[in-house]
Design a protein around this motif. Structure first.
Motif, PDB file in Angstrom:
ATOM      1  N   LEU A 101       0.828  -1.201   0.000  1.00  0.00           N
ATOM      2  CA  LEU A 101       0.000   0.000   0.000  1.00  0.00           C
ATOM      3  C   LEU A 101       0.864   1.255   0.000  1.00  0.00           C
ATOM      4  O   LEU A 101       0.603   2.202  -0.747  1.00  0.00           O
ATOM      5  N   VAL A 102       1.904   1.264   0.814  1.00  0.00           N
ATOM      6  CA  VAL A 102       2.802   2.418   0.862  1.00  0.00           C
ATOM      7  C   VAL A 102       3.449   2.628  -0.508  1.00  0.00           C
ATOM      8  O   VAL A 102       3.521   3.754  -1.005  1.00  0.00           O
ATOM      9  N   ARG A 103       3.895   1.547  -1.133  1.00  0.00           N
ATOM     10  CA  ARG A 103       4.502   1.666  -2.465  1.00  0.00           C
ATOM     11  C   ARG A 103       3.495   2.227  -3.468  1.00  0.00           C
ATOM     12  O   ARG A 103       3.826   3.077  -4.283  1.00  0.00           O
ATOM     13  N   ALA A 104       2.268   1.728  -3.420  1.00  0.00           N
ATOM     14  CA  ALA A 104       1.245   2.201  -4.348  1.00  0.00           C
ATOM     15  C   ALA A 104       0.960   3.686  -4.126  1.00  0.00           C
ATOM     16  O   ALA A 104       0.800   4.442  -5.089  1.00  0.00           O
ATOM     17  N   MET A 105       0.900   4.108  -2.865  1.00  0.00           N
ATOM     18  CA  MET A 105       0.645   5.514  -2.567  1.00  0.00           C
ATOM     19  C   MET A 105       1.799   6.385  -3.054  1.00  0.00           C
ATOM     20  O   MET A 105       1.576   7.470  -3.605  1.00  0.00           O
ATOM     21  N   ARG A 106       3.026   5.915  -2.869  1.00  0.00           N
ATOM     22  CA  ARG A 106       4.183   6.674  -3.357  1.00  0.00           C
ATOM     23  C   ARG A 106       4.149   6.774  -4.869  1.00  0.00           C
ATOM     24  O   ARG A 106       4.415   7.841  -5.433  1.00  0.00           O
ATOM     25  N   ALA A 107       3.836   5.672  -5.543  1.00  0.00           N
ATOM     26  CA  ALA A 107       3.766   5.682  -7.006  1.00  0.00           C
ATOM     27  C   ALA A 107       2.674   6.631  -7.483  1.00  0.00           C
ATOM     28  O   ALA A 107       2.867   7.366  -8.456  1.00  0.00           O
ATOM     29  N   ALA A 108       1.545   6.654  -6.790  1.00  0.00           N
ATOM     30  CA  ALA A 108       0.454   7.551  -7.171  1.00  0.00           C
ATOM     31  C   ALA A 108       0.883   9.009  -7.025  1.00  0.00           C
ATOM     32  O   ALA A 108       0.566   9.841  -7.878  1.00  0.00           O
ATOM     33  N   ARG A 109       1.615   9.315  -5.946  1.00  0.00           N
ATOM     34  CA  ARG A 109       2.114  10.685  -5.767  1.00  0.00           C
ATOM     35  C   ARG A 109       3.085  11.051  -6.880  1.00  0.00           C
ATOM     36  O   ARG A 109       3.074  12.174  -7.380  1.00  0.00           O
ATOM     37  N   ILE A 110       3.932  10.109  -7.280  1.00  0.00           N
ATOM     38  CA  ILE A 110       4.890  10.374  -8.352  1.00  0.00           C
ATOM     39  C   ILE A 110       4.153  10.612  -9.663  1.00  0.00           C
ATOM     40  O   ILE A 110       4.481  11.526 -10.418  1.00  0.00           O
ATOM     41  N   LYS A 111       3.137   9.793  -9.929  1.00  0.00           N
ATOM     42  CA  LYS A 111       2.355   9.974 -11.169  1.00  0.00           C
ATOM     43  C   LYS A 111       1.693  11.344 -11.194  1.00  0.00           C
ATOM     44  O   LYS A 111       1.705  12.029 -12.215  1.00  0.00           O
ATOM     45  N   THR A 112       1.104  11.732 -10.074  1.00  0.00           N
ATOM     46  CA  THR A 112       0.441  13.027  -9.996  1.00  0.00           C
ATOM     47  C   THR A 112       1.445  14.149 -10.203  1.00  0.00           C
ATOM     48  O   THR A 112       1.185  15.104 -10.946  1.00  0.00           O
ATOM     49  N   TYR A 113       2.591  14.035  -9.557  1.00  0.00           N
ATOM     50  CA  TYR A 113       3.642  15.043  -9.706  1.00  0.00           C
ATOM     51  C   TYR A 113       4.107  15.111 -11.161  1.00  0.00           C
ATOM     52  O   TYR A 113       4.240  16.192 -11.733  1.00  0.00           O
ATOM     53  N   ALA A 114       4.339  13.954 -11.786  1.00  0.00           N
ATOM     54  CA  ALA A 114       4.790  13.918 -13.179  1.00  0.00           C
ATOM     55  C   ALA A 114       3.753  14.547 -14.095  1.00  0.00           C
ATOM     56  O   ALA A 114       4.093  15.310 -15.002  1.00  0.00           O
ATOM     57  N   ALA A 115       2.487  14.259 -13.859  1.00  0.00           N
ATOM     58  CA  ALA A 115       1.428  14.804 -14.701  1.00  0.00           C
ATOM     59  C   ALA A 115       1.364  16.324 -14.576  1.00  0.00           C
ATOM     60  O   ALA A 115       1.192  17.029 -15.574  1.00  0.00           O
ATOM     61  N   ARG A 116       1.530  16.830 -13.354  1.00  0.00           N
ATOM     62  CA  ARG A 116       1.496  18.290 -13.149  1.00  0.00           C
ATOM     63  C   ARG A 116       2.739  18.957 -13.715  1.00  0.00           C
ATOM     64  O   ARG A 116       2.670  19.982 -14.381  1.00  0.00           O
ATOM     65  N   THR A 117       3.890  18.361 -13.447  1.00  0.00           N
ATOM     66  CA  THR A 117       5.162  18.960 -13.835  1.00  0.00           C
ATOM     67  C   THR A 117       5.420  18.845 -15.326  1.00  0.00           C
ATOM     68  O   THR A 117       5.937  19.758 -15.940  1.00  0.00           O
ATOM     69  N   LEU A 118       5.067  17.722 -15.862  1.00  0.00           N
ATOM     70  CA  LEU A 118       5.320  17.464 -17.280  1.00  0.00           C
ATOM     71  C   LEU A 118       4.039  17.618 -18.084  1.00  0.00           C
ATOM     72  O   LEU A 118       3.744  16.827 -18.963  1.00  0.00           O
ATOM     73  N   GLY A 119       3.285  18.649 -17.789  1.00  0.00           N
ATOM     74  CA  GLY A 119       1.979  18.850 -18.398  1.00  0.00           C
ATOM     75  C   GLY A 119       1.977  18.805 -19.911  1.00  0.00           C
ATOM     76  O   GLY A 119       1.016  18.368 -20.528  1.00  0.00           O
ATOM     77  N   ASP A 120       3.066  19.231 -20.539  1.00  0.00           N
ATOM     78  CA  ASP A 120       3.095  19.253 -21.993  1.00  0.00           C
ATOM     79  C   ASP A 120       3.699  17.979 -22.586  1.00  0.00           C
ATOM     80  O   ASP A 120       3.996  17.914 -23.764  1.00  0.00           O
TER      81      ASP A 120
END
Length: 153
Positions: A101-120
């Motif tokens: 669960l912790v790994r999944a939550m960390r991965a979800a945070r990374i995905k969200t960060y990547a989507a926001r940061t790499l918007g284009d």
């Protein structure tokens, strides 16, 4: 046991105890208090001082007390070999599930960060990042089977 081995053993014991405390928080919503743990052990004929608990859970000194480990294992509902750090001890299923669960939550945070940061970024590249992260946390991945509780904070 050399001083270095004792220090490593103390740190590993502390990691396992903190992991069990984290699992207890995930299960009940609150961390067990020292008073709760000590009372549980006292009912079973084992005493635990606040200072001993503090240096165990913080890795300041290695403890070799099988009755204490058995009592803590009963309190946290795990096999005592996990607490003692026996090389053949399996990670308890509920601990392993919590780590997943912790790994999944960390991965979800990374995905969200990547989507926001790499918007284009192209949708294909974002999907590739997502697929990679999902593979990293998959229980079928070899890394998941090689994971040891001592590796977690």
């Amino acid at each position: 046991m050399t001083d270095e081995e004792s220090k490593t053993a103390a740190e590993n014991l502390a990691k396992r105890l903190r992991l069990l405390l984290d699992v207890a928080v995930a299960e009940s919503g609150s961390e067990p208090t020292f008073a709760q743990i000590a009372a549980y052990l006292e009912e079973r004929g084992t005493s635990l001082s606040r200072s001993r608990w503090t240096y165990m859970v913080n890795g300041h000194r290695y403890v070799q007390d099988l009755p204490l480990f058995d009592g803590l294992a009963a309190f946290f509902d795990v096999d005592s070999t996990f607490i003692t750090g026996a090389t053949d001890a399996d990670i308890p299923a509920k601990v392993s599930a919590q780590l997943d669960l912790v790994r999944a939550m960390r991965a979800a945070r990374i995905k969200t960060y990547a989507a926001r940061t790499l918007g284009d970024i192209s949708p294909g590249a974002l999907q590739a990042i997502s697929k990679f992260l999902d593979a990293e946390i998959s229980p079928k991945s070899p890394e998941a089977h090689e994971h040891h509780a001592e590796d977690e904070p």
